[in-house]
Design an enzyme around this catalytic site. Structure first.
Site, mmCIF file in Angstrom:
data_model
loop_
_atom_site.group_PDB
_atom_site.id
_atom_site.type_symbol
_atom_site.label_atom_id
_atom_site.label_comp_id
_atom_site.label_asym_id
_atom_site.label_seq_id
_atom_site.Cartn_x
_atom_site.Cartn_y
_atom_site.Cartn_z
ATOM 1 N N GLY A 1 0.826 -1.213 0.000
ATOM 2 C CA GLY A 1 0.000 0.000 0.000
ATOM 3 C C GLY A 1 0.848 1.245 0.000
ATOM 4 N N ASN A 2 0.217 2.373 0.183
ATOM 5 C CA ASN A 2 0.966 3.624 0.283
ATOM 6 C C ASN A 2 0.284 4.547 1.275
ATOM 7 O OD1 ASN A 2 -0.983 5.380 -1.201
ATOM 8 N ND2 ASN A 2 -0.515 3.942 -2.842
ATOM 9 N N ARG A 3 0.929 5.678 1.533
ATOM 10 C CA ARG A 3 0.474 6.531 2.624
ATOM 11 C C ARG A 3 -0.490 7.628 2.199
ATOM 12 N NH1 ARG A 3 5.829 7.831 5.970
ATOM 13 N NH2 ARG A 3 6.459 5.704 6.402
ATOM 14 N N SER A 4 -1.054 7.522 1.030
ATOM 15 C CA SER A 4 -1.946 8.589 0.579
ATOM 16 C C SER A 4 -3.088 8.782 1.591
ATOM 17 C CB SER A 4 -2.534 8.202 -0.780
ATOM 18 O OG SER A 4 -3.554 9.099 -1.114
ATOM 19 N N ALA B 1 -3.302 7.851 -5.497
ATOM 20 C CA ALA B 1 -1.956 7.271 -5.522
ATOM 21 C C ALA B 1 -2.140 5.802 -5.918
ATOM 22 C CB ALA B 1 -1.315 7.388 -4.147
#
Ligand code: CTP
Length: 413
Positions: free
Chosen positions: A206-209, A274
């Site tokens: 995942g990502n931190r968006s 993102a």
């Protein structure tokens, strides 16, 4: 900032308490002016305790202070939440028969009305006409949310969450003008948040968006009259924006599918999400364990570039030529080039019409600390978005989109 919070007599009056708190916690001076019927729902003592100021409803209290004139004149922002059908009618009629309506007549600052009522009342021609009238005078009337009303009823007419009203009101104060209804009749798709690419039933890439910028864009577009679909990945548990259709997705491929579904009917597509560029090549059916069978590495495969795909579809005629496509780029500069050099190359590569560029990480070192971002156009235009809230940035992006729509006739009308 001196903020007047008006409260109408509806069940949603209790939500005004959170709104008052948001303003006082933000360091603003708050005066609450309920209508007499609002006090049937929330007591005067609650409003006085939350605002730290006396609360009156009529024009005959505190007469030597002339509050019915002074409060409006001195206000930097007036927010009425909830605005009932009756209150809207009195405001549209220019009445001044209580302290709140008198204050609204003397206020020259941005005024935001957040209506809340039953769907039938909201859709009644009398209310519709009153909303048109007050909007015509430069007042911002927030689009109500859809969902559960009092009891078991559902439909349009719910008061948006206090955090939504707060964000919009602060945007109005920052812009110091009303939100124009310049996207009315337009269909806008916004993607937001991050995707999660599963590895096994419990793990993902995942990502931190946070999703905040995309949500702000969806909110602003809806409040400027657009019919908005928000395709949302994972966010920091943001509430659905009022008057926006939200489609929740998890993976990049689900987001791509949703974008493909809505794109052909859209006038504007904003890719603020993102999107993960890679996903694990296989998803294990059961949890990957340590031990003899543990994998040495996790092979990844490339996800399609949704933005580039949209540009391609427009080139092929699968979506209308007039569709405005907006991309986002988070860039850091390095020894080979600065943020804008990379951003220009990305705009070229992706082929979208506008690219919203944010400098991240060391970006601030490139003597651009006054700027929070830039907007690059495929026509070679370049403008600084300036510092400000995500809502203000969103409204500047929407200004640019409206400018592009004005020169491109819609194929969808
Ligand atoms: N995007 C997309 N589909 C992807 C990846 C990104 O549509 N699979 C969109 C994003 O929503 C955003 C823009 O493309 O509008 C960002 O471009 P991207 O090239 O992904 O940016 P970076 O991840 O910063 O790329 P790079 O590492 O190549 O600089």
């Amino acid at each position: 900032m001196r903020v007047v919070i008006g409260v109408g007599g509806g069940i949603a009056a209790y939500k005004s308490c959170s709104l008052i708190r948001s303003f006082t916690e933000g360091g603003h001076h708050v005066r609450v002016i309920p209508t007499e019927s609002a006090l049937e729902f929330v007591g005067r003592a609650t409003f006085e305790a939350l605002s730290g100021n006396p609360v009156h409803t009529g024009v005959f209290s505190d007469v030597p202070e002339v509050p019915h004139v002074r409060l409006g004149q001195e206000a930097d922002l007036v927010v009425v939440a909830p605005a009932t059908a009756d209150l809207l009618a009195r405001i549209a009629g220019g009445r001044a028969d209580d302290l709140l309506t008198a204050t609204l007549l003397t206020a020259r600052c941005p005024v935001v009305l957040a209506p809340a009522m039953h769907t039938e009342m909201w859709e009644h021609p009398a209310t519709v006409a009153n909303v048109v009238t007050v909007r015509g005078r430069g007042v911002t009337v927030v689009e109500p949310a859809s969902g559960r009303l009092t009891g078991s009823d559902t439909g349009a007419g719910r008061l948006p969450e206090p955090s939504e009203i707060f964000a919009l009101a602060m945007l109005l104060a920052e812009r110091s003008d009303a939100l124009p209804q310049d996207l009315s009749g337009r269909r806008v798709v916004v993607t937001a948040g991050g995707t999660r690419e599963p590895l096994d039933p419990v793990r993902f890439l995942g990502n931190r968006s946070s999703g905040k910028q995309g949500y702000a864009l969806a909110r602003v577009a809806a409040q400027r009259g657009a019919d908005v679909t928000l395709i949302a990945g994972f966010t920091t548990e943001l509430p659905d924006p009022a008057a926006v259709d939200v489609v929740h997705v998890k993976t990049a491929r689900q987001m791509q599918e949703a974008v493909r579904k809505f794109a052909p009917d859209s006038d504007v597509i904003v890719m603020a999400a993102a999107v993960a560029d890679f996903r694990p090549a296989t998803i294990a059916a059961s949890k990957i364990k340590k031990g003899a069978d543990e994998p040495d590495s996790i092979p990844l495969v490339r996800n399609d570039d949704i933005l580039a795909g949209l540009v391609e579809s427009r080139r092929n005629g699968d979506i209308a030529q007039a569709t405005v496509i907006v991309g986002f780029a988070a860039e850091t500069g390095d020894e080979q080039g600065d943020v804008l050099t990379y951003a220009r190359a990305k705009l070229e590569r992706k082929g979208c019409d506008l690219l919203v560029v944010n400098a991240v990480g060391e970006g601030k070192a490139f003597e651009v600390d006054d700027n929070d971002g830039w907007l690059l156009g495929s026509d070679g235009s370049e403008s600084a978005l300036g510092e400000g809230s995500k809502a203000l940035l969103a409204s500047r992006v929407v200004d640019a989109v409206v400018g592009m729509l004005a020169i491109q006739p819609s194929d969808h009308r």
